[in-house]
Design a protein around this motif. Structure first.
Motif, PDB file in Angstrom:
ATOM      1  N   MET A   1      51.832-125.143 -34.109  1.00  0.00           N
ATOM      2  CA  MET A   1      51.968-124.100 -32.976  1.00  0.00           C
ATOM      3  C   MET A   1      52.186-122.827 -33.992  1.00  0.00           C
ATOM      4  N   SER A   2      51.686-121.622 -33.924  1.00  0.00           N
ATOM      5  CA  SER A   2      52.029-120.455 -34.237  1.00  0.00           C
ATOM      6  C   SER A   2      52.394-119.428 -33.386  1.00  0.00           C
ATOM      7  N   LYS A   3      53.326-118.528 -33.831  1.00  0.00           N
ATOM      8  CA  LYS A   3      53.771-117.090 -33.359  1.00  0.00           C
ATOM      9  C   LYS A   3      52.953-116.073 -33.891  1.00  0.00           C
ATOM     10  N   TYR A   4      53.078-114.975 -32.931  1.00  0.00           N
ATOM     11  CA  TYR A   4      52.390-113.926 -33.352  1.00  0.00           C
ATOM     12  C   TYR A   4      53.061-112.498 -33.071  1.00  0.00           C
ATOM     13  N   ARG A   5      53.023-111.407 -33.917  1.00  0.00           N
ATOM     14  CA  ARG A   5      53.645-110.176 -33.489  1.00  0.00           C
ATOM     15  C   ARG A   5      52.828-109.167 -34.366  1.00  0.00           C
ATOM     16  N   PHE A   6      52.634-107.941 -33.789  1.00  0.00           N
ATOM     17  CA  PHE A   6      52.422-106.754 -34.446  1.00  0.00           C
ATOM     18  C   PHE A   6      53.422-105.889 -34.993  1.00  0.00           C
ATOM     19  N   TRP A  15      58.078-111.674 -31.158  1.00  0.00           N
ATOM     20  CA  TRP A  15      57.174-112.982 -31.310  1.00  0.00           C
ATOM     21  C   TRP A  15      56.755-113.396 -30.244  1.00  0.00           C
ATOM     22  N   TYR A  16      55.248-113.771 -29.930  1.00  0.00           N
ATOM     23  CA  TYR A  16      54.650-114.174 -28.568  1.00  0.00           C
ATOM     24  C   TYR A  16      53.953-115.608 -29.112  1.00  0.00           C
ATOM     25  N   PRO A  17      54.048-116.358 -28.174  1.00  0.00           N
ATOM     26  CA  PRO A  17      53.492-118.012 -28.397  1.00  0.00           C
ATOM     27  C   PRO A  17      51.808-117.763 -28.495  1.00  0.00           C
ATOM     28  N   ALA A  22      50.516-111.233 -27.357  1.00  0.00           N
ATOM     29  CA  ALA A  22      50.767-110.238 -28.211  1.00  0.00           C
ATOM     30  C   ALA A  22      50.143-109.228 -28.261  1.00  0.00           C
ATOM     31  N   LYS A  23      48.869-109.167 -28.071  1.00  0.00           N
ATOM     32  CA  LYS A  23      48.072-107.978 -27.882  1.00  0.00           C
ATOM     33  C   LYS A  23      48.223-107.227 -26.683  1.00  0.00           C
ATOM     34  N   ARG A  24      48.509-108.136 -25.480  1.00  0.00           N
ATOM     35  CA  ARG A  24      48.935-107.259 -24.179  1.00  0.00           C
ATOM     36  C   ARG A  24      50.088-106.382 -24.260  1.00  0.00           C
ATOM     37  N   GLU A  50      51.501-110.111 -37.887  1.00  0.00           N
ATOM     38  CA  GLU A  50      52.062-111.169 -38.550  1.00  0.00           C
ATOM     39  C   GLU A  50      52.023-112.479 -37.822  1.00  0.00           C
ATOM     40  N   VAL A  51      51.629-113.707 -38.339  1.00  0.00           N
ATOM     41  CA  VAL A  51      51.618-115.047 -37.680  1.00  0.00           C
ATOM     42  C   VAL A  51      52.589-115.960 -38.736  1.00  0.00           C
ATOM     43  N   ALA A  52      53.212-116.728 -37.877  1.00  0.00           N
ATOM     44  CA  ALA A  52      54.300-117.544 -38.336  1.00  0.00           C
ATOM     45  C   ALA A  52      54.198-119.039 -37.583  1.00  0.00           C
ATOM     46  N   GLY A  53      54.070-119.763 -38.383  1.00  0.00           N
ATOM     47  CA  GLY A  53      54.187-121.201 -38.114  1.00  0.00           C
ATOM     48  C   GLY A  53      55.332-121.741 -37.983  1.00  0.00           C
TER      49      GLY A  53
END
Length: 59
Positions: A1-6, A15-17, A22-24, A50-53
Motif C-alpha cells: 500500500m502506498s501513500k501520496y502527497r504533492f 499524506w493520503y492513502p 491527494a489530487k482533491r 511524492e509516493v511512499a510505500g
C-alpha cells in the motif's frame, strides 16, 4: 500500500492513502487545480508528486 502527497517549492501536502484523494486536496497547498466535474487534475509548474510505500513510512 502506498501513500501520496504533492509538494510545491514552498509547501508540502499531507499524506493520503490514494492518489485521487491527494489530487482533491492539492489545491489547498497551491499544487494545482482539480476539476470536480471532469475529474481531471492539472498540476501547477514546480509541483511534484511524492509516493511512499509502507516500508518507507515506517522509517
Amino acid at each position: 500500500m502506498s501513500k501520496y502527497r504533492f509538494i510545491t517549492p514552498h509547501r508540502t501536502g499531507k499524506w493520503y492513502p490514494d492518489l485521487s484523494l491527494a489530487k482533491r486536496f492539492a489545491n489547498a497547498i497551491g499544487a494545482g487545480f482539480f476539476d470536480s466535474r471532469s475529474g481531471e487534475f492539472v498540476a501547477y509548474p514546480g509541483t511534484k508528486l511524492e509516493v511512499a510505500g509502507l516500508d518507507a513510512m515506517a522509517r
